[in-house]
Design an enzyme around this catalytic site. Structure first.
Site, short mmCIF file in Angstrom:
data_model
loop_
_atom_site.label_atom_id
_atom_site.label_comp_id
_atom_site.label_asym_id
_atom_site.label_seq_id
_atom_site.Cartn_x
_atom_site.Cartn_y
_atom_site.Cartn_z
N LYS A 162 20.43 36.64 0.15
CA LYS A 162 19.64 36.46 1.37
C LYS A 162 18.53 35.47 1.10
O LYS A 162 18.11 35.30 -0.05
CB LYS A 162 19.03 37.80 1.81
CG LYS A 162 18.72 37.86 3.28
CD LYS A 162 19.97 38.13 4.07
CE LYS A 162 19.68 38.39 5.52
NZ LYS A 162 20.84 39.02 6.17
N ASN B 268 20.28 37.85 20.06
CA ASN B 268 21.67 37.41 20.05
C ASN B 268 22.66 38.59 19.97
O ASN B 268 23.51 38.78 20.84
CB ASN B 268 21.88 36.44 18.88
CG ASN B 268 23.28 35.92 18.82
OD1 ASN B 268 23.82 35.48 19.83
ND2 ASN B 268 23.89 35.97 17.65
N GLY C 7 16.09 45.57 20.93
CA GLY C 7 16.31 44.24 20.37
C GLY C 7 17.33 43.48 21.20
O GLY C 7 18.53 43.52 20.93
N1 GLU Z 1 22.72 37.34 8.65
C1 GLU Z 1 23.95 38.02 8.92
C2 GLU Z 1 23.96 39.38 8.24
O1 GLU Z 1 22.93 39.95 7.97
C3 GLU Z 1 25.17 37.17 8.58
C4 GLU Z 1 25.27 36.75 7.15
C5 GLU Z 1 26.38 35.73 6.91
O2 GLU Z 1 27.14 35.41 7.81
O3 GLU Z 1 26.43 35.27 5.78
O4 GLU Z 1 24.99 39.95 8.04
#
Ligand code: GLU
Length: 409
Positions: free
Chosen positions: A97, A212, A209
């Site tokens: 992340k 999206n 929330g």
């Molecule tokens: N940010 C999204 C999650 O928390 C997608 C992560 C991704 O597609 O790599 O799952």
């Protein structure tokens, strides 16, 4: 307790249920790579991270978040959850992340571009289709991914669209990605209604929330005849016990206004929304929304975690005692990263796959994830939580890979 420590507690709890030894588990105690930089943008210096938690199953994979509350503790926790999510989804990724600590709502489009490019420059050596693959997360989108890709390719002097997912279509993105998280969440919610709410029709649902994921999920559930009785965003919420006009609410939100100013219901705060008498509570905002302070007051018998980490450890225990069904984040919101995987695979092979085929594959993967989690839950006679069941499956796959790699005996 920091979120990281809470995660380790959860990890230990799940491992104990399956007699996984502490020694084996120790490979999951710390992230494998923590990268930090300060992005110099104008006269500001913005703290930025990219953390790979585990890469036994493949390259790092997970989004980049732009938010004023981003911290190392948060990014590390999100990277940990990504490791479990990717493992549970049976896709060839580790977990990672990234985040930049600033408020994107106070930044101009030109500043957002500068910050995105500065991020790519700071972490260019750590990223790549076989190293670590970012994607959108809270307050980032296809345009931000495009800037990062462009800057990265400039540095490398070569095209490499597979280094990032959630891109615009013209840069190798995939149409499905936009509502993939919501679609995945919707599929498991339907399964949850069948199993835990006796297939109830016209369920009353509150969505915390309306971004999206929350917005698309509310639309899909409303089309099925469920009543979205409450919705909120960062400015507040709205409640109508007979159901909100969801298509009108979405149009309102998409025009840039807050759901709290929408006519057709009474105002509720984000905190009040959580405690409403509904069948299903969808948590699609941020971490730590249900804690020891409000867990007892939650009336919904079923909760779907569309956001990452919206329920903390203390609340988990209270909800488990109350027999509240919680569909955990690492399952409920995995549709996003599953479609990211399709995008990455297409970018790498150059083959363009049929959209219907991919929709079907997403459907199958979500259902298979649900079935495996429920099977583990039932194997333990329903005495564990769905989160514990999901954690057990995810941990075991990572540890099996670590064992083949010789990192554990
Ligand atoms: N940010 C999204 C999650 O928390 C997608 C992560 C991704 O597609 O790599 O799952």
């Amino acid at each position: 307790m920091s979120i990281v420590l809470e995660n380790l507690e959860r990890l230990k709890e799940a491992a104990r249920l399956e007699n996984i030894s502490d020694e084996h588990l120790s490979v999951l105690n710390t992230p494998v790579q923590v990268s930090y930089a300060e992005l110099a943008v104008g006269d500001r210096k913005l703290p930025a991270w990219r953390i790979i938690y585990n890469r036994a199953l493949g390259p790092g994979k997970g989004g980049i978040r732009f938010h004023p509350e981003v911290s190392e503790d948060e990014v590390q926790s999100l990277a940990f959850w990504m490791s479990l999510k990717n493992s549970l989804a049976d896709i060839p990724y580790g977990g990672a992340k990234g985040g930049v600590k600033f408020n994107p709502k106070d930044s101009s489009p030109a500043e957002l571009e500068e910050i995105s490019r500065a991020y790519a420059r700071a972490f260019a050596d750590k990223l790549g289709q076989d190293k670590d693959v970012p994607a959108p997360d809270v307050y980032t989108n296809g345009q931000i991914m495009a800037y990062i890709l462009d800057e990265f390719e400039k540095i490398k002097g070569a095209h490499e669209p597979g280094m990032i997912t959630g891109k615009p279509l013209e840069l190798g993105g995939i149409a499905l990605r936009g509502d993939a998280t919501a679609q995945g969440g919707y599929l498991v919610t339907k399964e949850m209604i069948k199993k835990f709410l006796s297939g109830k029709t016209a369920c009353k649902i509150a969505v915390q929330g309306y971004g999206n994921a929350g917005l698309f999920m509310a639309e899909k559930l409303a089309v099925d005849g469920h009543l979205i009785v409450a919705a909120s965003d960062s400015k507040g919420g709205i409640y109508n016990e007979n159901g909100l006009d969801i298509m009108a609410l979405s149009a309102w939100k998409n025009s840039g206004k807050s759901v709290s100013e929408f006519a057709g219901g009474q105002a509720v705060s984000n905190a009040e929304l959580l405690e409403l008498p509904v069948d299903i509570l969808v948590l699609a905002a941020l971490e730590n929304q249900i804690t020891a302070d409000n867990a007892e007051k939650i009336q919904a018998p079923c909760i779907v975690e569309l956001a990452n980490g919206p329920i903390n450890l203390a609340a988990d225990r209270i909800l488990a005692n109350k027999k509240t069904v919680v569909v955990p984040d690492i399952l409920a919101n995995s549709g996003g990263v599953i479609v990211s995987y399709f995008e990455w695979a297409q970018n790498r092979t150059g083959q363009i796959l049929d959209e219907e085929y991919l929709r079907d594959l997403l459907d199958k993967k979500m259902k298979s994830g649900w079935q495996r989690v429920v099977a583990k839950f039932e194997e333990k006679n329903g005495e564990i939580t769905l989160r514990q069941a999901a954690y057990i499956i995810a941990i075991k796959r990572i540890l099996a890979a670590e064992k083949y790699r010789g990192r554990i005996k």
